[in-house]
Design a protein around this motif. Structure first.
Motif, PDB file in Angstrom:
ATOM      1  N   ILE B  49     -11.412 -21.307 -19.139  1.00 60.96           N
ATOM      2  CA  ILE B  49     -10.974 -22.090 -20.299  1.00 60.96           C
ATOM      3  C   ILE B  49      -9.688 -21.497 -20.876  1.00 60.96           C
ATOM      4  O   ILE B  49      -8.695 -22.205 -21.104  1.00 60.96           O
ATOM      5  CB  ILE B  49     -12.073 -22.132 -21.386  1.00 60.96           C
ATOM      6  CG1 ILE B  49     -13.319 -22.842 -20.854  1.00 60.96           C
ATOM      7  CG2 ILE B  49     -11.564 -22.823 -22.647  1.00 60.96           C
ATOM      8  CD1 ILE B  49     -14.487 -22.850 -21.825  1.00 60.96           C
ATOM      9  N   VAL B  50      -9.706 -20.201 -21.079  1.00 56.23           N
ATOM     10  CA  VAL B  50      -8.547 -19.547 -21.697  1.00 56.23           C
ATOM     11  C   VAL B  50      -7.305 -19.718 -20.834  1.00 56.23           C
ATOM     12  O   VAL B  50      -6.224 -20.066 -21.329  1.00 56.23           O
ATOM     13  CB  VAL B  50      -8.852 -18.046 -21.933  1.00 56.23           C
ATOM     14  CG1 VAL B  50      -7.584 -17.291 -22.268  1.00 56.23           C
ATOM     15  CG2 VAL B  50      -9.861 -17.887 -23.057  1.00 56.23           C
ATOM     16  N   LEU B  51      -7.475 -19.502 -19.527  1.00 58.67           N
ATOM     17  CA  LEU B  51      -6.319 -19.620 -18.638  1.00 58.67           C
ATOM     18  C   LEU B  51      -5.807 -21.059 -18.598  1.00 58.67           C
ATOM     19  O   LEU B  51      -4.604 -21.302 -18.551  1.00 58.67           O
ATOM     20  CB  LEU B  51      -6.673 -19.138 -17.232  1.00 58.67           C
ATOM     21  CG  LEU B  51      -6.810 -17.612 -17.103  1.00 58.67           C
ATOM     22  CD1 LEU B  51      -7.226 -17.223 -15.699  1.00 58.67           C
ATOM     23  CD2 LEU B  51      -5.497 -16.919 -17.479  1.00 58.67           C
ATOM     24  N   SER B  52      -6.744 -22.041 -18.628  1.00 58.50           N
ATOM     25  CA  SER B  52      -6.322 -23.439 -18.617  1.00 58.50           C
ATOM     26  C   SER B  52      -5.514 -23.756 -19.866  1.00 58.50           C
ATOM     27  O   SER B  52      -4.443 -24.383 -19.791  1.00 58.50           O
ATOM     28  CB  SER B  52      -7.542 -24.368 -18.582  1.00 58.50           C
ATOM     29  OG  SER B  52      -8.448 -23.936 -17.614  1.00 58.50           O
ATOM     30  N   ILE B  56      -1.711 -24.950 -20.012  1.00 58.78           N
ATOM     31  CA  ILE B  56      -1.315 -26.187 -20.707  1.00 58.78           C
ATOM     32  C   ILE B  56      -0.257 -25.871 -21.760  1.00 58.78           C
ATOM     33  O   ILE B  56       0.741 -26.576 -21.896  1.00 58.78           O
ATOM     34  CB  ILE B  56      -2.558 -26.844 -21.364  1.00 58.78           C
ATOM     35  CG1 ILE B  56      -3.457 -27.426 -20.281  1.00 58.78           C
ATOM     36  CG2 ILE B  56      -2.139 -27.921 -22.355  1.00 58.78           C
ATOM     37  CD1 ILE B  56      -4.797 -27.900 -20.787  1.00 58.78           C
ATOM     38  N   ALA B  57      -0.479 -24.786 -22.475  1.00 56.49           N
ATOM     39  CA  ALA B  57       0.463 -24.433 -23.534  1.00 56.49           C
ATOM     40  C   ALA B  57       1.842 -24.125 -22.971  1.00 56.49           C
ATOM     41  O   ALA B  57       2.866 -24.482 -23.549  1.00 56.49           O
ATOM     42  CB  ALA B  57      -0.069 -23.230 -24.316  1.00 56.49           C
ATOM     43  N   ARG B 104       0.475 -24.247 -27.986  1.00 57.73           N
ATOM     44  CA  ARG B 104       1.488 -23.186 -28.025  1.00 57.73           C
ATOM     45  C   ARG B 104       1.407 -22.425 -29.335  1.00 57.73           C
ATOM     46  O   ARG B 104       1.425 -21.191 -29.363  1.00 57.73           O
ATOM     47  CB  ARG B 104       2.894 -23.794 -27.914  1.00 57.73           C
ATOM     48  CG  ARG B 104       3.261 -24.154 -26.525  1.00 57.73           C
ATOM     49  CD  ARG B 104       4.726 -24.522 -26.461  1.00 57.73           C
ATOM     50  NE  ARG B 104       5.101 -24.698 -25.070  1.00 57.73           N
ATOM     51  CZ  ARG B 104       6.336 -24.966 -24.681  1.00 57.73           C
ATOM     52  NH1 ARG B 104       7.289 -25.106 -25.577  1.00 57.73           N
ATOM     53  NH2 ARG B 104       6.597 -25.105 -23.404  1.00 57.73           N
ATOM     54  N   ILE B 105       1.334 -23.194 -30.423  1.00 57.46           N
ATOM     55  CA  ILE B 105       1.318 -22.552 -31.739  1.00 57.46           C
ATOM     56  C   ILE B 105       0.079 -21.687 -31.902  1.00 57.46           C
ATOM     57  O   ILE B 105       0.156 -20.526 -32.275  1.00 57.46           O
ATOM     58  CB  ILE B 105       1.380 -23.619 -32.853  1.00 57.46           C
ATOM     59  CG1 ILE B 105       2.706 -24.383 -32.755  1.00 57.46           C
ATOM     60  CG2 ILE B 105       1.211 -22.983 -34.223  1.00 57.46           C
ATOM     61  CD1 ILE B 105       2.866 -25.465 -33.785  1.00 57.46           C
ATOM     62  N   SER B 106      -1.081 -22.281 -31.574  1.00 50.92           N
ATOM     63  CA  SER B 106      -2.325 -21.535 -31.796  1.00 50.92           C
ATOM     64  C   SER B 106      -2.381 -20.262 -30.959  1.00 50.92           C
ATOM     65  O   SER B 106      -2.782 -19.209 -31.442  1.00 50.92           O
ATOM     66  CB  SER B 106      -3.526 -22.417 -31.478  1.00 50.92           C
ATOM     67  OG  SER B 106      -3.738 -23.316 -32.531  1.00 50.92           O
ATOM     68  N   LEU B 107      -1.990 -20.372 -29.683  1.00 48.57           N
ATOM     69  CA  LEU B 107      -2.047 -19.190 -28.837  1.00 48.57           C
ATOM     70  C   LEU B 107      -1.049 -18.142 -29.317  1.00 48.57           C
ATOM     71  O   LEU B 107      -1.333 -16.945 -29.295  1.00 48.57           O
ATOM     72  CB  LEU B 107      -1.771 -19.552 -27.376  1.00 48.57           C
ATOM     73  CG  LEU B 107      -2.862 -20.356 -26.685  1.00 48.57           C
ATOM     74  CD1 LEU B 107      -2.542 -20.516 -25.210  1.00 48.57           C
ATOM     75  CD2 LEU B 107      -4.216 -19.687 -26.836  1.00 48.57           C
ATOM     76  N   TRP B 108       0.106 -18.612 -29.743  1.00 50.90           N
ATOM     77  CA  TRP B 108       1.115 -17.671 -30.204  1.00 50.90           C
ATOM     78  C   TRP B 108       0.646 -16.947 -31.459  1.00 50.90           C
ATOM     79  O   TRP B 108       0.760 -15.728 -31.566  1.00 50.90           O
ATOM     80  CB  TRP B 108       2.432 -18.410 -30.438  1.00 50.90           C
ATOM     81  CG  TRP B 108       3.476 -17.574 -31.081  1.00 50.90           C
ATOM     82  CD1 TRP B 108       4.093 -17.788 -32.268  1.00 50.90           C
ATOM     83  CD2 TRP B 108       4.034 -16.359 -30.573  1.00 50.90           C
ATOM     84  NE1 TRP B 108       4.975 -16.789 -32.545  1.00 50.90           N
ATOM     85  CE2 TRP B 108       4.967 -15.897 -31.517  1.00 50.90           C
ATOM     86  CE3 TRP B 108       3.809 -15.609 -29.411  1.00 50.90           C
ATOM     87  CZ2 TRP B 108       5.694 -14.723 -31.354  1.00 50.90           C
ATOM     88  CZ3 TRP B 108       4.531 -14.425 -29.242  1.00 50.90           C
ATOM     89  CH2 TRP B 108       5.466 -14.007 -30.202  1.00 50.90           C
TER      90      TRP B 108
END
Lengths: 325, 305
Positions: B49-52, B56-57, B104-108
């Motif tokens: 899940i995390v890698l997907s 995507i991001a 992108r925002i959330s992961l960043w």
């Protein structure tokens, strides 16, 4: 043993641990782990220190290296008082005095290979470049009876005896003069114990080492030591040449200890001296002679006055009122 | 260090049989970790899940037909269709494009906040645990003060002070997570400090700094890693919460929490404007939690040989 040169002299060493309690962590008492211990170690000899668990023998060993900061007393190594050295000077002094630990697994960083562990003292003291250290590690591995390829293995991949060999190799790396071995074989199988003891004896001869050998196993100490000191509840009660101590123990505690050593001959008749009671708490040691609560020969004076540690001839030291009569 | 080890590894193992020693199966502890990782279902699912989401991001926005801020007044609040997979919002923006860009925002935010709090927290915990005395008292009290506030409340206070923006929200989230890592590190250091190998390092004549960074730190990182993964999920939620309150990302940035709050009033008429950003948050948090739980099982020191 003519005019033996003193390598280490410990005088009136004390190590008290504060007991803190209450809301504000005030000091409410002290554990007298080591209470006024004095002895000397001669160059090239092995001094054995025996005693029950908790009698302060390990703390004594650690205090010599100042891994535990002594509360008072002096430790003189080659004429220099270690207790007064600054942190950095003491750090450099540790090159001369190394230590071998009881649990060979716990004393090796699980994330470092044996080779790195052995190279580390060299690195820390800036000895040799990377290639030279690599050579030295291989040499040390073979000196302690391992193969050079063992250097790339991790501690969990060795057996107990092998791990202790690594511990010994690490201690040897910087060519120390004195090695403090804190129960180096008590975590090992009996069959492995003798191998490691023999290795230590060979190394002593080869590198002119001096050992302070701390153990609770009387037969092990007898095997390796030149002189033996007996500790009880933070104090040294007797200190003598090995054979003198084992054949003519003066202190009642030593006598009781020796009578408890099992002998292989079932026919042999011996008088067992059974001590009653437990070792008193070092947080609240008995008055006078600390052994008076369990001593079979206790006198009134023992309860009040602490006996001094005296020479009773032939460098046989003991602390007991019985002997003063 | 590594070069040193390679110089030692050059000779091939001698053919002599090893006597009486445990089998040398794994070349290193890392090999063991990898094997148990593959076996742990939750860790693998979490990692997938995390890698997907990460994939995507990173590359998702490149394949989108719409920009995340592309307004189309003619197609407002449209239901999901072949043209707009996740429908459109009140300004006619493609929800799918916004959700993907929001990753992108959330992961960043998660990455920055967690990394920041790990670095600061571990360093403080290391000092507190190793040196003890007043250093420990000082640092531990600061942690206690930070922990005395509910996390999000403290974050709101910090953002209120600094001014609402995504960047300040990241700082705030980093700050409120510092004590978690600090205390964890401190407790690890207190335990490891007592280990014989640290004593041995001291006996060798090693300097404090080297003991700290070469012996104590490498043996403390596993719980920090696990906690970091779990806190990543918390950081994502906190970022969404701040966004929802209007204290995090500012319009028109496609932040998931912000999207939720913007679409509140359309919950009945156009639920897709909420469902998709909400699901995105849930999936991300789930992924990191699964991964963290799996890692904890794998790296639990009690299970180490």
């Amino acid at each position: 043993m003519t005019a033996p040169e003193k390598l280490l002299e410990v005088n009136h060493l004390k190590k008290y641990y504060p007991i803190r309690g209450g809301v504000f962590g005030r000091k409410v008492g002290e554990v007298k782990a080591v209470d006024d211990v004095s002895f000397t170690v001669r160059k090239g000899e092995t001094l054995g220190i025996v005693g029950e668990s908790g009698c302060g023998k390990s703390t004594t060993g650690r205090s010599i290296l100042r891994l535990e900061e002594p509360t008072s007393g002096s430790i003189t190594f080659e004429g220099e008082d270690l207790t007064s050295l600054s942190g950095e000077k003491m750090r450099r002094m540790r090159r001369e005095i190394q230590m071998v630990f009881q649990d060979p697994f716990a004393s090796l960083n699980p994330r470092k290979t044996a080779g790195l562990a052995i190279a580390e003292p060299l690195e820390v003291h800036g000895l040799g470049d990377r290639r030279e250290r690599g050579e030295k590690v291989k040499e040390l591995l073979s000196v302690v009876g391992l193969d050079p390829y063992h250097g790339e293995r991790y501690p969990h991949q060795f057996s107990g005896g092998q791990r202790q060999r690594i511990g010994i190799a690490r201690a040897l790396a910087v060519q120390p003069k004195l090695i403090i071995a804190d129960e180096p074989v008590s975590a090992l199988d009996v069959s492995i114990q003798s191998q490691v003891l023999n290795l230590m004896e060979d190394l002593q001869e080869k590198y002119d080492l001096t050992y302070v050998f701390i153990a609770h196993d009387l037969s092990v100490v007898r095997h390796i030591s030149d002189r033996v000191g007996v500790m009880y509840l933070g104090g040294m009660v007797e200190l003598a040449d090995r054979d003198e101590l084992y054949d003519h123990p003066l202190h009642p505690y030593t006598q009781a200890l020796l009578s408890a050593v099992p002998t292989p001959d079932p026919e042999a008749k011996r008088e067992r001296i059974i001590l009653s009671g437990d070792v008193p708490s070092p947080a609240d040691p008995p008055s006078g002679c600390t052994f008076h609560t369990r001593c079979p020969h206790v006198m009134d004076i023992c309860r009040e006055i602490r006996p001094s540690f005296k020479n009773y001839g032939g460098n046989h030291f003991a602390a007991c009122h019985l002997l003063e009569k | 260090m590594s070069a040193n080890s390679t110089s030692l590894t050059s000779p091939t193992p001698s053919p002599m049989p090893d006597t009486g020693e445990p089998k040398a199966e794994a070349a290193s502890p890392l090999g063991n970790v990898w094997r148990s990782f593959i076996k742990s279902r939750s860790a693998v699912i979490g990692a997938v899940i995390v890698l997907s989401i990460l994939l995507i991001a990173v590359i998702g926005p490149l394949f989108l037909p719409y920009g995340y801020n592309q307004v189309d007044a003619n197609s407002r609040l449209e239901a999901p269709s072949a043209v707009h997979w996740f429908g459109t919002d009140d300004l006619g923006r493609d929800v799918f494009a916004r959700v993907i860009n929001g990753a992108r925002i959330s992961l960043w935010v998660g990455f920055f906040a967690v990394t920041g709090s790990i670095i600061v927290g571990s360093l403080l915990g290391l000092l507190a645990g190793y040196y003890g005395r007043w250093i420990d008292v000082l640092i531990s009290r600061v942690f206690d003060i930070l922990l005395a506030f509910p996390g999000v409340l403290l974050a709101i206070a910090i953002v209120a002070m600094l001014g609402p923006s995504l960047e300040n929200a990241m700082y705030a989230i980093a700050v409120i997570n510092v004590p978690t890592f600090g205390r964890l590190m401190r407790s690890r250091v207190l335990a490891i400090k007592q280990e014989d190998f640290v004593l041995a390092a001291k006996a060798i004549g090693m300097k404090d700094r080297r003991i700290l960074f070469k012996h104590i730190l490498p043996n403390s990182w596993t719980p920090i890693m696990v906690q970091g993964t779990l806190n990543f999920a918390i950081a994502v939620i906190e970022a969404a919460a701040l966004g929802f309150l209007g204290l995090g990302a500012q319009p028109p940035e496609p932040e998931w929490g912000k999207m939720l709050s913007d679409s509140r009033q359309y919950i009945e008429s156009a639920p897709w404007t909420m469902i998709f950003p909400g699901s995105a948050i849930m999936l991300t948090v789930l992924g990191f939690n699964l991964l963290g739980d799996g890692l904890r099982d794998i790296l639990d020191p009690r299970m180490k040989t």
